[in-house]
Scaffold this motif. Structure first.
Motif, PDB file in Angstrom:
ATOM      1  N   GLY B  90     -28.274 -32.030 -23.977  1.00  0.00           N
ATOM      2  CA  GLY B  90     -27.348 -32.806 -23.169  1.00  0.00           C
ATOM      3  C   GLY B  90     -26.463 -33.729 -23.991  1.00  0.00           C
ATOM      4  N   PHE B  94     -22.443 -27.178 -26.746  1.00  0.00           N
ATOM      5  CA  PHE B  94     -22.879 -25.960 -27.423  1.00  0.00           C
ATOM      6  C   PHE B  94     -22.230 -24.734 -26.791  1.00  0.00           C
ATOM      7  CE2 PHE B  94     -26.609 -22.825 -27.441  1.00  0.00           C
ATOM      8  CZ  PHE B  94     -26.259 -22.279 -28.667  1.00  0.00           C
ATOM      9  N   LEU B 100     -21.270 -15.905 -21.579  1.00  0.00           N
ATOM     10  CA  LEU B 100     -22.301 -16.316 -20.630  1.00  0.00           C
ATOM     11  C   LEU B 100     -21.741 -16.908 -19.343  1.00  0.00           C
ATOM     12  CD1 LEU B 100     -24.839 -18.026 -23.070  1.00  0.00           C
ATOM     13  CD2 LEU B 100     -24.878 -15.693 -22.224  1.00  0.00           C
ATOM     14  N   LEU B 101     -20.578 -16.424 -18.912  1.00  0.00           N
ATOM     15  CA  LEU B 101     -20.012 -16.927 -17.663  1.00  0.00           C
ATOM     16  C   LEU B 101     -20.891 -16.477 -16.498  1.00  0.00           C
ATOM     17  CD1 LEU B 101     -16.217 -16.191 -18.267  1.00  0.00           C
ATOM     18  CD2 LEU B 101     -17.486 -18.303 -18.675  1.00  0.00           C
ATOM     19  N   PHE B 102     -20.961 -17.308 -15.468  1.00  0.00           N
ATOM     20  CA  PHE B 102     -21.727 -16.959 -14.273  1.00  0.00           C
ATOM     21  C   PHE B 102     -20.826 -16.105 -13.376  1.00  0.00           C
ATOM     22  CE2 PHE B 102     -24.748 -20.894 -14.286  1.00  0.00           C
ATOM     23  CZ  PHE B 102     -25.139 -20.552 -15.566  1.00  0.00           C
ATOM     24  N   SER B 103     -21.250 -14.891 -13.088  1.00  0.00           N
ATOM     25  CA  SER B 103     -20.360 -13.956 -12.391  1.00  0.00           C
ATOM     26  C   SER B 103     -20.067 -14.371 -10.949  1.00  0.00           C
ATOM     27  CB  SER B 103     -20.927 -12.539 -12.434  1.00  0.00           C
ATOM     28  OG  SER B 103     -22.317 -12.549 -12.476  1.00  0.00           O
ATOM     29  N   TRP B 104     -20.889 -15.259 -10.376  1.00  0.00           N
ATOM     30  CA  TRP B 104     -20.640 -15.687  -8.994  1.00  0.00           C
ATOM     31  C   TRP B 104     -19.755 -16.930  -8.935  1.00  0.00           C
ATOM     32  CZ3 TRP B 104     -25.280 -15.376 -11.481  1.00  0.00           C
ATOM     33  CH2 TRP B 104     -25.849 -16.576 -11.900  1.00  0.00           C
ATOM     34  N   ARG B 105     -19.302 -17.393 -10.081  1.00  0.00           N
ATOM     35  CA  ARG B 105     -18.437 -18.572 -10.096  1.00  0.00           C
ATOM     36  C   ARG B 105     -17.032 -18.184 -10.546  1.00  0.00           C
ATOM     37  NH1 ARG B 105     -20.348 -24.153 -11.121  1.00  0.00           N
ATOM     38  NH2 ARG B 105     -22.332 -24.324 -10.063  1.00  0.00           N
ATOM     39  N   LEU B 113     -19.015 -26.315 -15.021  1.00  0.00           N
ATOM     40  CA  LEU B 113     -20.476 -26.212 -14.907  1.00  0.00           C
ATOM     41  C   LEU B 113     -21.198 -27.431 -15.498  1.00  0.00           C
ATOM     42  CD1 LEU B 113     -22.805 -24.418 -14.010  1.00  0.00           C
ATOM     43  CD2 LEU B 113     -22.757 -23.319 -16.239  1.00  0.00           C
ATOM     44  N   ALA B 114     -20.805 -27.801 -16.722  1.00  0.00           N
ATOM     45  CA  ALA B 114     -21.488 -28.916 -17.379  1.00  0.00           C
ATOM     46  C   ALA B 114     -21.215 -30.229 -16.639  1.00  0.00           C
ATOM     47  CB  ALA B 114     -21.041 -29.028 -18.828  1.00  0.00           C
ATOM     48  N   GLU B 116     -20.701 -30.566 -13.477  1.00  0.00           N
ATOM     49  CA  GLU B 116     -21.541 -30.549 -12.277  1.00  0.00           C
ATOM     50  C   GLU B 116     -22.964 -30.961 -12.620  1.00  0.00           C
ATOM     51  OE1 GLU B 116     -19.882 -26.816  -9.964  1.00  0.00           O
ATOM     52  OE2 GLU B 116     -21.940 -27.288  -9.421  1.00  0.00           O
ATOM     53  N   VAL B 117     -23.467 -30.425 -13.736  1.00  0.00           N
ATOM     54  CA  VAL B 117     -24.827 -30.775 -14.153  1.00  0.00           C
ATOM     55  C   VAL B 117     -24.925 -32.283 -14.393  1.00  0.00           C
ATOM     56  CG1 VAL B 117     -26.515 -30.540 -16.024  1.00  0.00           C
ATOM     57  CG2 VAL B 117     -25.368 -28.509 -15.123  1.00  0.00           C
ATOM     58  N   ARG B 122     -17.765 -32.365  -7.394  1.00  0.00           N
ATOM     59  CA  ARG B 122     -17.065 -31.112  -7.619  1.00  0.00           C
ATOM     60  C   ARG B 122     -15.545 -31.256  -7.557  1.00  0.00           C
ATOM     61  NH1 ARG B 122     -19.231 -25.299  -5.388  1.00  0.00           N
ATOM     62  NH2 ARG B 122     -21.185 -25.492  -6.530  1.00  0.00           N
ATOM     63  N   ARG B 161     -15.171 -24.612 -20.854  1.00  0.00           N
ATOM     64  CA  ARG B 161     -16.441 -25.164 -20.375  1.00  0.00           C
ATOM     65  C   ARG B 161     -17.051 -26.064 -21.454  1.00  0.00           C
ATOM     66  NH1 ARG B 161     -20.362 -20.445 -19.575  1.00  0.00           N
ATOM     67  NH2 ARG B 161     -20.353 -20.623 -21.836  1.00  0.00           N
ATOM     68  N   PHE B 165     -17.403 -30.429 -21.476  1.00  0.00           N
ATOM     69  CA  PHE B 165     -18.656 -31.140 -21.688  1.00  0.00           C
ATOM     70  C   PHE B 165     -18.391 -32.086 -22.848  1.00  0.00           C
ATOM     71  CE2 PHE B 165     -23.249 -30.999 -23.232  1.00  0.00           C
ATOM     72  CZ  PHE B 165     -23.682 -31.842 -22.243  1.00  0.00           C
TER      73      PHE B 165
END
Lengths: 261, 280
Positions: B90, B94, B100-105, B113-114, B116-117, B122, B161, B165
């Motif tokens: 965190g 990195f 490594l993209l999320f296919s549903w996003r 993504l980061a 949001e974490v 949003r 992404r 971060f």
């Protein structure tokens, strides 16, 4: 641009699929009717399609009530079974000890033939809609549990490492990565469970009830009412197909990325 | 904003290292991946790492990203404090080798993504990312899904992404390794551009010597496994660097030194592999 053309291609192919489906059904109907006439098949073995359809049309209320009843039993068992399966799969995923102790028992439970189980369920829950829903539930939850677990375990370790490097806690790892990643696998089980839950509900009705597709089938068999048997079969398969198609439709909406990868 | 401007041709301040590794070892069973690894990265510096394949570059990155703990006894310092690798989770931005993209996003939701974490709402995160799309060459692609993008675009989403971060130290693991030569050259220039505007510290793995020199203030050449630092080479080429710098005598001279070092290490690992085969 790319997206637009893709969508229209998708719509086109959907329309195409429906057209092919209708054509296929029509072909089967014609083959059924024609072969009975051409080969002079005795009605005892296979009645004419037109006669079967006539039988349904002459007492529509009875069939409608049966469909409604069986659909209610199936849906109740299916929805609760699916929810329970997803929950159980997730719990197993997070607690390995629990999985190792309970999972074998669930496997054993699935080797009990649903017929043997049916008698007990009727003893426990009486002659109710709920008893049949329990049968549908019993056949639904297991494949959903297994596939939920498999789907959650199938996450790309590199994606998991990425989320961890962002400092994501377990909860976020689950909801943002593991669960969405498991959805395609879960839907495979949900599709499979549509027909299983319908079988569960209909077999449940054989242990005693007055309405339902299973009841119609049983009554027709006792009375050697061949047309009645085929009519019940036709209606049941229509219900099953509609159920399957609905779930497959929801699947395409929810896990849209899967088909296009 | 003036103090954020980066004076050209000046490397980071070596007196202020953001990351220091000394005597770092990592063994997996009987295999030593890193041995006595030492390096230090200054604030704002662009350090590139090259080495023969299987030399433990990825292990090094996993340690600095906080994903793997080195063997005990080594020294790992971050922002002038001694830390465990897991403390770095965190805190370091990195970017792994694959996108490594999320296919549903969608593109925009992958980029945030980061954020949001981290708990950024949003809406706010999306607004911020939308403003960055043009700079990353992704204007108009906010609502596309990864499967609708080319390899170069997917890589840019992954970079975006990583940039969103916002951490001082960025780890980039062969981000352009899978791209064709033309796209890669474009992305290198673009990355330098973005870096000069945003001024972060970058540690960049590559197996392409030209890329290592073209991008870096300093190049670390790793030894064959177990990985250590074989050679540390300053790159005193002026910035901003134009594409034709790769043909300048200064560039060629640095390249010659690096290639000689890499060649020596490659031969070692090649010989070791041959010996193992022979011994079996």
């Amino acid at each position: 641009m790319a997206a637009a053309s893709k969508t229209s291609a998708g719509l086109f192919s959907t329309g195409h699929t429906v057209l092919r489906l209708v054509a296929g059904l029509a072909a089967i109907a014609v083959a059924w009717q024609a072969s009975v006439l051409l080969f002079g098949i005795r009605p005892y073995y296979l009645p004419k399609l037109s006669v079967v359809l006539d039988a349904i049309a002459s007492t529509p209320a009875a069939y409608a009530a049966s469909v409604a009843r069986t659909a209610a039993e199936t849906l109740l068992g299916y929805v609760t079974g699916a929810a329970f399966g997803v929950l159980l799969g997730s719990v197993f995923f997070h607690h390995k000890v629990l999985k190792d102790t309970l999972f074998p028992m669930f496997v054993v439970s699935q080797t009990i033939p649903v017929i043997a189980f049916g008698a007990v369920v009727v003893l426990w829950f009486g002659n109710t809609l709920f008893a049949k829903a329990v049968m549908a539930f019993y056949l639904t939850f297991f494949p959903v549990t297994v596939n939920t677990l498999l789907g959650l375990q199938s996450v790309d370790p590199a994606q998991e490492a990425l989320m961890k490097s962002f400092g994501a806690p377990h909860r976020q790892l689950f909801w943002k990565l593991q669960f969405p990643n498991a959805l395609p696998q879960i839907f495979v089980a949900l599709r499979l469970a549509t027909s299983l839950s319908l079988v569960g509900a209909m077999v449940g009705e054989w242990f005693g009830d007055t309405t339902g597709l299973g009841v119609l089938l049983l009554q027709a068999t006792y009375n050697e009412n061949v047309v009645g048997i085929w009519a019940a079969l036709l209606v049941a398969s229509a219900l099953g197909t509609l159920f399957y198609a609905s779930v497959a439709g929801i699947e395409r909406k929810v896990v849209f990325w899967r088909a296009e990868q | 904003m003036l103090q954020k401007e980066r004076p050209s041709a000046t490397a980071g301040d070596p007196a202020k290292p953001i990351l220091e590794l000394r005597n770092v070892n990592k063994t997996f069973g009987s295999v030593a991946a890193l041995h006595d690894f030492r390096a230090s990265v200054a604030l704002g510096e662009f350090v590139t790492v090259v080495g023969p394949s299987g030399c433990g570059k990825s292990t090094l990155f996993n340690i600095v990203a906080g994903l793997e703990e080195p063997d005990t006894g080594g020294i790992l310092r971050f922002e002038s404090r001694s830390v465990h690798a897991s403390d770095l989770l965190g805190r370091v931005s990195f970017m792994p080798q694959r996108d490594l993209l999320f296919s549903w996003r969608t593109v925009i939701d992958n980029a945030i993504l980061a954020l949001e974490v981290e708990g950024v709402p949003r809406k706010k995160a999306r607004a911020e990312a939308l403003g960055l799309l043009p700079e990353f060459g992704l204007s108009g692609f906010a609502d596309h899904y990864p499967h609708q993008l080319s390899g170069g675009m997917r890589q840019r989403v992954a970079l975006m992404r990583t940039f969103l971060f916002k951490r001082e130290l960025m780890l980039l693991d062969e981000p352009f390794g899978a791209l064709d030569a033309l796209t890669r050259a474009m992305m290198q220039r673009w990355l330098l551009d973005v870096w000069q505007k945003n001024r972060r510290t970058i540690l960049f793995i590559t197996h392409d010597v030209d890329e290592a020199i073209f991008l870096g203030d300093r190049v670390l050449v790793m030894t064959a496994r177990p990985g250590g630092v074989k050679l540390e080479q300053r790159v005193d080429l002026p910035r901003p660097r134009s594409p034709d710098i790769v043909t300048s005598p200064a560039f060629i001279e640095i390249k010659r030194a690096l290639l000689a070092a890499i060649e020596e290490e490659s031969m070692k690992s090649f010989a070791a592999a041959n010996f193992r085969e022979y011994a079996q």
